[in-house]
Write an enzyme that holds these catalytic residues in place. Structure first.
Site, PDB file in Angstrom:
ATOM      1  N   ARG A  48      55.875  38.696 -45.298  1.00  0.00           N
ATOM      2  CA  ARG A  48      54.487  39.159 -45.376  1.00  0.00           C
ATOM      3  C   ARG A  48      54.146  40.112 -44.239  1.00  0.00           C
ATOM      4  O   ARG A  48      53.462  41.122 -44.426  1.00  0.00           O
ATOM      5  CB  ARG A  48      53.525  37.961 -45.375  1.00  0.00           C
ATOM      6  CG  ARG A  48      53.448  37.193 -46.666  1.00  0.00           C
ATOM      7  CD  ARG A  48      54.718  36.452 -47.059  1.00  0.00           C
ATOM      8  NE  ARG A  48      55.150  35.444 -46.098  1.00  0.00           N
ATOM      9  CZ  ARG A  48      56.344  34.885 -46.075  1.00  0.00           C
ATOM     10  NH1 ARG A  48      57.285  35.233 -46.941  1.00  0.00           N
ATOM     11  NH2 ARG A  48      56.654  33.979 -45.168  1.00  0.00           N
ATOM     12  N   CYS A  82      50.130  29.417 -45.838  1.00  0.00           N
ATOM     13  CA  CYS A  82      50.639  30.551 -45.063  1.00  0.00           C
ATOM     14  C   CYS A  82      49.434  31.448 -44.783  1.00  0.00           C
ATOM     15  O   CYS A  82      48.791  31.932 -45.725  1.00  0.00           O
ATOM     16  CB  CYS A  82      51.694  31.325 -45.844  1.00  0.00           C
ATOM     17  SG  CYS A  82      52.202  32.869 -45.031  1.00  0.00           S
ATOM     18  N   THR A  84      49.286  34.510 -43.283  1.00  0.00           N
ATOM     19  CA  THR A  84      49.465  35.935 -43.540  1.00  0.00           C
ATOM     20  C   THR A  84      49.418  36.241 -45.040  1.00  0.00           C
ATOM     21  O   THR A  84      48.912  37.293 -45.456  1.00  0.00           O
ATOM     22  CB  THR A  84      50.780  36.431 -42.911  1.00  0.00           C
ATOM     23  OG1 THR A  84      50.827  35.993 -41.544  1.00  0.00           O
ATOM     24  CG2 THR A  84      50.871  37.939 -42.941  1.00  0.00           C
ATOM     25  N   THR A 126      50.217  35.860 -36.538  1.00  0.00           N
ATOM     26  CA  THR A 126      51.131  37.000 -36.657  1.00  0.00           C
ATOM     27  C   THR A 126      50.365  38.295 -36.410  1.00  0.00           C
ATOM     28  O   THR A 126      49.136  38.342 -36.528  1.00  0.00           O
ATOM     29  CB  THR A 126      51.745  37.088 -38.064  1.00  0.00           C
ATOM     30  OG1 THR A 126      50.699  37.292 -39.018  1.00  0.00           O
ATOM     31  CG2 THR A 126      52.532  35.848 -38.411  1.00  0.00           C
ATOM     32  N   LYS A 168      60.807  29.765 -37.256  1.00  0.00           N
ATOM     33  CA  LYS A 168      61.352  29.945 -38.614  1.00  0.00           C
ATOM     34  C   LYS A 168      62.868  29.752 -38.642  1.00  0.00           C
ATOM     35  O   LYS A 168      63.432  29.336 -39.650  1.00  0.00           O
ATOM     36  CB  LYS A 168      61.006  31.343 -39.156  1.00  0.00           C
ATOM     37  CG  LYS A 168      59.552  31.492 -39.613  1.00  0.00           C
ATOM     38  CD  LYS A 168      59.329  32.861 -40.240  1.00  0.00           C
ATOM     39  CE  LYS A 168      57.866  33.091 -40.618  1.00  0.00           C
ATOM     40  NZ  LYS A 168      57.438  32.279 -41.771  1.00  0.00           N
ATOM     41  N   CYS A 198      48.755  30.568 -37.736  1.00  0.00           N
ATOM     42  CA  CYS A 198      50.019  30.830 -38.432  1.00  0.00           C
ATOM     43  C   CYS A 198      50.659  29.465 -38.610  1.00  0.00           C
ATOM     44  O   CYS A 198      50.725  28.689 -37.653  1.00  0.00           O
ATOM     45  CB  CYS A 198      50.928  31.743 -37.612  1.00  0.00           C
ATOM     46  SG  CYS A 198      52.626  31.821 -38.267  1.00  0.00           S
TER      47      CYS A 198
END
Lengths: 232, 232
Positions: A48, A82, A84, A126, A168, A198
């Site tokens: 994203r 999520c 984003t 982010t 991640k 985030c």
């Protein structure tokens, strides 16, 4: 009881964290008391943040595909754990049949309830979430706009984004160290409450690690889902 | 890459634990490297142990309904992270279109590899899993049948089943205390390796807590899923 469709995989750990937070927010004595969920954890959705930067494919079609799989499996409402991905929220909702709940609204409700009317909110998210104004331009009905404190461009580049990428990749210690430094900097610059905007960030940071109250957007969405299901 | 259908909700915490173990078994640097999963976590499935005792409805139709939802959402193969549900494995497989992997086979493979040919395996599981012979009557090709050690009837009634129910209700400390006592008793009676044959049990017990090597059936299935997907 309605079935919640969880449009996940962005990333997979955050999906699991969200499911766990739904369980934690549910009063339950036995399996059968828990919120019914159908979960797509299909992590091939294009990145994203890269898409927002113009450096990668749009995730929109892949997100809509996941939403339709959830609808095929019988989901009655859909959420995306999520932040984003919410840049595409309106476009996704327009192409799905089922109603969606908005993660940023859930997080802002909790932040304003916690911080009060004249508070300064720090935002850890982010670069796509920060630069797009996903949080700072989202106004709730009847809310006074809070003052926002953001990481600097250097902190975003050198700490926040590498910290999220470390989480991640499963390198949680490295992610925590990078993100905690920026949390401390936002506190020193005057933040009263920190919004963890985030889904990777609350995997490694909490109020104790930040040294100030936090709003976990993942947990806020989980609580909103449980409240919604129990109203149905 | 094939999509794994996870037929979960039996219980929800065990479903999340299984998903986490799939992630842990996957070499991944970024979201897109992870195993694609569609998960049903629909906990209204009738209690499997009560059904085996004749004290509740059969879970078969509800399990098949979940499997069909996963097929509708595009699952290419299906797994059930619940030991006791495997009493209905053949009946579920007969009514679904997609192939299923068997949890008990995955656990027995790991147990025999760990314990060697003449080992004594202890079994911690629900009374339905123990009494049905789900583990002790399941023979792998080319395997010598291991010797099995079971909890006594009193241990099943007073410690194992209340321990599992405590975990399902989120009382993890109580569950751990009850189950660890039986693990110690099996060790004292001569078990070389302990098979944790109910997905709730590895949520609170590991080799350190048991004082002997353990096979976590949930993790064994997760590793089998990752190996299968990477072969496709």
């Amino acid at each position: 009881m309605d079935v919640v469709g969880v449009l996940g995989g962005m990333g997979p750990l955050a999906t699991i964290d969200f499911m766990r937070k739904v369980l934690d927010a549910t009063p339950a004595e036995r399996d059968q008391d828990h919120v019914p969920m159908i979960v797509s954890c299909l992590p091939r959705i294009p990145d994203r943040t890269a898409a927002f930067r113009g450096a990668g494919d749009s995730p929109l079609d892949a997100i809509v595909d996941c939403g339709r799989r959830l609808e095929s499996a019988g989901a009655d409402l859909i959420v995306m754990p999520c932040n984003t991905a919410h840049l595409w929220f309106d476009a996704v909702q327009a192409r799905l049949q089922r109603p969606m709940l908005h993660l940023v609204d859930a997080a802002l409700h909790e932040a304003l309830a916690l911080a009060g009317p004249r508070a300064r909110l720090g935002l850890l998210a982010t670069d796509a979430t920060v630069a797009s104004g996903l949080y700072i331009n989202r106004h709730l009905p009847d809310s006074t706009a809070p003052a926002w404190l953001m990481p600097t461009a250097g902190e975003m580049l050198e700490q926040v984004m590498p910290g999220i990428e470390a989480v991640k990749a499963g390198r949680l210690d490295m992610g925590q160290a990078l993100l905690a430094e920026v949390a401390s900097a936002l506190r020193r610059r005057g933040a009263d409450v920190l919004v963890l905007g985030c889904t990777e960030i609350p995997l490694v940071l909490d109020a104790a690690a930040c040294g100030l109250p936090v709003v976990d957007a993942t947990a806020a969405l989980a609580r909103e889902v449980v409240a919604h299901i129990r109203r149905c």
